[in-house]
Design a protein around this motif. Sequence first.
Motif, PDB file in Angstrom:
ATOM      1  N   THR A  75       0.817  -1.223   0.000  1.00 58.61           N
ATOM      2  CA  THR A  75       0.000   0.000   0.000  1.00 58.61           C
ATOM      3  C   THR A  75       0.850   1.272   0.000  1.00 58.61           C
ATOM      4  O   THR A  75       0.366   2.332  -0.404  1.00 58.61           O
ATOM      5  N   ASN A  76       2.084   1.166   0.419  1.00 60.14           N
ATOM      6  CA  ASN A  76       2.976   2.336   0.393  1.00 60.14           C
ATOM      7  C   ASN A  76       3.618   2.559  -0.975  1.00 60.14           C
ATOM      8  O   ASN A  76       4.259   3.592  -1.200  1.00 60.14           O
ATOM      9  N   GLU A  77       3.442   1.592  -1.878  1.00 62.10           N
ATOM     10  CA  GLU A  77       4.063   1.705  -3.204  1.00 62.10           C
ATOM     11  C   GLU A  77       3.062   1.411  -4.317  1.00 62.10           C
ATOM     12  O   GLU A  77       3.411   0.871  -5.365  1.00 62.10           O
ATOM     13  N   LEU A  78       1.811   1.769  -4.128  1.00 63.20           N
ATOM     14  CA  LEU A  78       0.776   1.481  -5.118  1.00 63.20           C
ATOM     15  C   LEU A  78       0.988   2.270  -6.407  1.00 63.20           C
ATOM     16  O   LEU A  78       1.317   3.457  -6.380  1.00 63.20           O
ATOM     17  N   THR A  79       0.770   1.574  -7.524  1.00 66.62           N
ATOM     18  CA  THR A  79       0.779   2.251  -8.816  1.00 66.62           C
ATOM     19  C   THR A  79      -0.576   2.917  -9.041  1.00 66.62           C
ATOM     20  O   THR A  79      -1.554   2.644  -8.333  1.00 66.62           O
ATOM     21  N   LYS A  80      -0.650   3.751 -10.050  1.00 63.83           N
ATOM     22  CA  LYS A  80      -1.918   4.380 -10.402  1.00 63.83           C
ATOM     23  C   LYS A  80      -2.962   3.321 -10.740  1.00 63.83           C
ATOM     24  O   LYS A  80      -4.127   3.420 -10.326  1.00 63.83           O
ATOM     25  N   GLU A  81      -2.547   2.301 -11.491  1.00 64.45           N
ATOM     26  CA  GLU A  81      -3.457   1.225 -11.880  1.00 64.45           C
ATOM     27  C   GLU A  81      -3.985   0.480 -10.656  1.00 64.45           C
ATOM     28  O   GLU A  81      -5.179   0.165 -10.559  1.00 64.45           O
ATOM     29  N   GLN A  82      -3.122   0.196  -9.707  1.00 66.79           N
ATOM     30  CA  GLN A  82      -3.554  -0.519  -8.503  1.00 66.79           C
ATOM     31  C   GLN A  82      -4.532   0.314  -7.679  1.00 66.79           C
ATOM     32  O   GLN A  82      -5.488  -0.222  -7.107  1.00 66.79           O
ATOM     33  N   LYS A  83      -4.316   1.607  -7.627  1.00 68.79           N
ATOM     34  CA  LYS A  83      -5.252   2.489  -6.912  1.00 68.79           C
ATOM     35  C   LYS A  83      -6.615   2.498  -7.598  1.00 68.79           C
ATOM     36  O   LYS A  83      -7.655   2.488  -6.936  1.00 68.79           O
ATOM     37  N   GLU A  84      -6.606   2.490  -8.920  1.00 65.17           N
ATOM     38  CA  GLU A  84      -7.868   2.474  -9.665  1.00 65.17           C
ATOM     39  C   GLU A  84      -8.603   1.162  -9.459  1.00 65.17           C
ATOM     40  O   GLU A  84      -9.838   1.139  -9.324  1.00 65.17           O
ATOM     41  N   ILE A  85      -7.857   0.063  -9.410  1.00 66.80           N
ATOM     42  CA  ILE A  85      -8.468  -1.243  -9.165  1.00 66.80           C
ATOM     43  C   ILE A  85      -9.105  -1.282  -7.786  1.00 66.80           C
ATOM     44  O   ILE A  85     -10.240  -1.738  -7.603  1.00 66.80           O
ATOM     45  N   ALA A  86      -8.390  -0.795  -6.787  1.00 64.96           N
ATOM     46  CA  ALA A  86      -8.919  -0.784  -5.420  1.00 64.96           C
ATOM     47  C   ALA A  86     -10.195   0.037  -5.328  1.00 64.96           C
ATOM     48  O   ALA A  86     -11.188  -0.377  -4.713  1.00 64.96           O
ATOM     49  N   ALA A  87     -10.199   1.207  -5.966  1.00 62.95           N
ATOM     50  CA  ALA A  87     -11.368   2.087  -5.917  1.00 62.95           C
ATOM     51  C   ALA A  87     -12.553   1.475  -6.654  1.00 62.95           C
ATOM     52  O   ALA A  87     -13.697   1.578  -6.197  1.00 62.95           O
ATOM     53  N   PHE A  88     -12.268   0.822  -7.781  1.00 56.05           N
ATOM     54  CA  PHE A  88     -13.339   0.259  -8.598  1.00 56.05           C
ATOM     55  C   PHE A  88     -14.112  -0.817  -7.851  1.00 56.05           C
ATOM     56  O   PHE A  88     -15.339  -0.933  -7.988  1.00 56.05           O
ATOM     57  N   TRP A  89     -13.400  -1.625  -7.057  1.00 56.20           N
ATOM     58  CA  TRP A  89     -14.030  -2.734  -6.353  1.00 56.20           C
ATOM     59  C   TRP A  89     -14.277  -2.421  -4.876  1.00 56.20           C
ATOM     60  O   TRP A  89     -14.560  -3.332  -4.090  1.00 56.20           O
ATOM     61  N   ASP A  90     -14.206  -1.165  -4.485  1.00 57.06           N
ATOM     62  CA  ASP A  90     -14.366  -0.800  -3.077  1.00 57.06           C
ATOM     63  C   ASP A  90     -15.701  -1.303  -2.524  1.00 57.06           C
ATOM     64  O   ASP A  90     -15.754  -2.073  -1.566  1.00 57.06           O
ATOM     65  N   CYS A  91     -16.794  -0.829  -3.087  1.00 62.90           N
ATOM     66  CA  CYS A  91     -18.141  -1.344  -2.767  1.00 62.90           C
ATOM     67  C   CYS A  91     -18.420  -1.373  -1.267  1.00 62.90           C
ATOM     68  O   CYS A  91     -19.021  -2.319  -0.746  1.00 62.90           O
ATOM     69  N   ASN A  92     -17.993  -0.331  -0.556  1.00 66.42           N
ATOM     70  CA  ASN A  92     -18.165  -0.271   0.896  1.00 66.42           C
ATOM     71  C   ASN A  92     -19.297   0.684   1.248  1.00 66.42           C
ATOM     72  O   ASN A  92     -19.108   1.898   1.246  1.00 66.42           O
ATOM     73  N   PRO A  93     -20.487   0.170   1.568  1.00 68.41           N
ATOM     74  CA  PRO A  93     -21.605   1.059   1.887  1.00 68.41           C
ATOM     75  C   PRO A  93     -21.448   1.789   3.212  1.00 68.41           C
ATOM     76  O   PRO A  93     -22.259   2.652   3.542  1.00 68.41           O
ATOM     77  N   PHE A  94     -20.389   1.451   3.973  1.00 71.44           N
ATOM     78  CA  PHE A  94     -20.176   2.083   5.276  1.00 71.44           C
ATOM     79  C   PHE A  94     -19.135   3.196   5.249  1.00 71.44           C
ATOM     80  O   PHE A  94     -18.796   3.760   6.287  1.00 71.44           O
ATOM     81  N   ALA A  95     -18.584   3.485   4.066  1.00 76.21           N
ATOM     82  CA  ALA A  95     -17.550   4.517   3.979  1.00 76.21           C
ATOM     83  C   ALA A  95     -18.124   5.868   4.415  1.00 76.21           C
ATOM     84  O   ALA A  95     -19.230   6.246   4.033  1.00 76.21           O
ATOM     85  N   VAL A  96     -17.355   6.578   5.229  1.00 74.57           N
ATOM     86  CA  VAL A  96     -17.795   7.881   5.744  1.00 74.57           C
ATOM     87  C   VAL A  96     -16.649   8.875   5.669  1.00 74.57           C
ATOM     88  O   VAL A  96     -15.477   8.509   5.560  1.00 74.57           O
ATOM     89  N   GLU A  97     -17.008  10.156   5.685  1.00 68.77           N
ATOM     90  CA  GLU A  97     -16.008  11.200   5.840  1.00 68.77           C
ATOM     91  C   GLU A  97     -16.560  12.226   6.819  1.00 68.77           C
ATOM     92  O   GLU A  97     -17.779  12.322   7.017  1.00 68.77           O
ATOM     93  N   PHE A  98     -15.668  12.949   7.434  1.00 66.84           N
ATOM     94  CA  PHE A  98     -16.071  13.926   8.440  1.00 66.84           C
ATOM     95  C   PHE A  98     -15.883  15.341   7.923  1.00 66.84           C
ATOM     96  O   PHE A  98     -14.885  15.651   7.280  1.00 66.84           O
ATOM     97  N   SER A  99     -16.875  16.179   8.196  1.00 61.88           N
ATOM     98  CA  SER A  99     -16.786  17.613   7.938  1.00 61.88           C
ATOM     99  C   SER A  99     -17.014  18.296   9.279  1.00 61.88           C
ATOM    100  O   SER A  99     -18.142  18.444   9.733  1.00 61.88           O
ATOM    101  N   GLY A 100     -15.906  18.658   9.921  1.00 60.55           N
ATOM    102  CA  GLY A 100     -16.012  19.147  11.292  1.00 60.55           C
ATOM    103  C   GLY A 100     -16.457  18.010  12.190  1.00 60.55           C
ATOM    104  O   GLY A 100     -15.822  16.956  12.242  1.00 60.55           O
ATOM    105  N   HIS A 101     -17.563  18.189  12.879  1.00 63.21           N
ATOM    106  CA  HIS A 101     -18.086  17.137  13.748  1.00 63.21           C
ATOM    107  C   HIS A 101     -19.203  16.343  13.082  1.00 63.21           C
ATOM    108  O   HIS A 101     -19.847  15.513  13.718  1.00 63.21           O
ATOM    109  N   VAL A 102     -19.443  16.603  11.798  1.00 64.79           N
ATOM    110  CA  VAL A 102     -20.524  15.935  11.083  1.00 64.79           C
ATOM    111  C   VAL A 102     -19.966  14.758  10.285  1.00 64.79           C
ATOM    112  O   VAL A 102     -19.017  14.908   9.513  1.00 64.79           O
TER     113      VAL A 102
END
Length: 439
Positions: A238-265
């Motif tokens: 993961t510390n040496e991912l190529t652009k292609e490997q990052k695209e593969i990871a994102a394409f198959w992510d399929c994580n309905p629990f992914a979240v991001e924070f905006s302040g405390h929200v």
Amino acid sequence: MKRLILILAYFTAAYHGFADKKTRLDEVDLLVDNIFNLSKVMLHDVANPPVASRNYAYSLLGAYEVLVASGELQDVSNKFFEAPGFERPQFSDELSSSFCSIYAMLEIGKEIMPSGQMLKENQQVLSNTYKKAYKWTDEELKRNIDFAVNTAQMVLRYAKTDGYNALSTFTRYTPSGKPGGWYPTPPAYLEPVEPNWNTIRTFFLTSADQFKPVPPVPFSTEESSDFIYALREVYDVTNELTKEQKEIAAFWDCNPFAVEFSGHVMIGLKKISPGGHWMGITGIASQQAKLSFHEAVRVHALVALTLHDAFISCWDEKYRSDRIRPETAINQLIDKEWRPLLQTPPFPEYTSGHSVISTASAEMLTYLFGEDFKFTDTSEEYFGLKPRSFGSFKEACNEAAISRLYGGIHYRDACEDGQDQGRAVGKYIISLLSEAGNP
């Protein structure tokens, strides 16, 4: 592809009734579009992957059962480990099997999903579309709806006995606290998903642990141990991912629990489930192969039922092995600031769910369409990701499996052993379908 041609020839001979009339609608497109309408409700509800697989399975079983009643498909429920013994409503030639099939599918989705009432609008659009195309009277439309609803109710009665309603009665799950055991991960530290999913009734498998995988690499803090080797592989890759490997990871992510924070929200990021991704692939293949409507229903239903059992098999192992996620172990043993490319989903690590269900789905799709079915996967375009092309379903599932290592959320053995597990599930279901001359 030879197998698919034989299947199509078989079912074309059995096709009769209302469907013999000149088709004025692209019914396969209507099917695929309405399956995606199911997916959109699941996105709204943030349905977790196992629950999503159940939603697809029963909804598509309803669509399938209409075509069993019409004589266009063979009964598959007699291959279930616990045969439901359906008493199907009587189909008549004045009914539209395609309309009833799609409407029944939506009716089941409407009843089993928390926000299923959203599908009433889709049912209305479907009704208006058929009424206009075939110049139905109100009475003719009502007869079709009544048949579809009766079929849906038959399947819903069966669904109510699968153990799902009992899940809320189990004692709340808490992390074991043992060395190497699973623990909630950042950023949201969510509670574990469906720790008792192995109590849900399967369709084809004899039990949740019928295809129990080999044990995972044992946890150890010794520098020379296999576990530390596996852990460092995740860290180094993961510390040496190529652009292609990052695209593969994102394409198959399929994580309905992914979240991001905006302040405390905390903001949920809309993503389709792994099962939803493979239902999308199934639709793409059905349209590309120009399947007839009844064969497209069959293909979608068999993939959905396979996904359902594959999730039960995988989740049974997850809470047995209870293995620590790479994020937790790397933060404890290597680098406390490290974060994976993908957000870690909230449940134990072994085996990799995407590896299990992708491989099981690929086995079923390969059985139905052939070894070298080339396709372009546009399933993630809705979520802003570029399509990816594959030379076969197995090539796609192999990429889905390794994507979990690239994403930093699984060790290699969870991916490889997960594929073995999914392959066993898929081949077993195919063996049941192949018995007694079933194509």
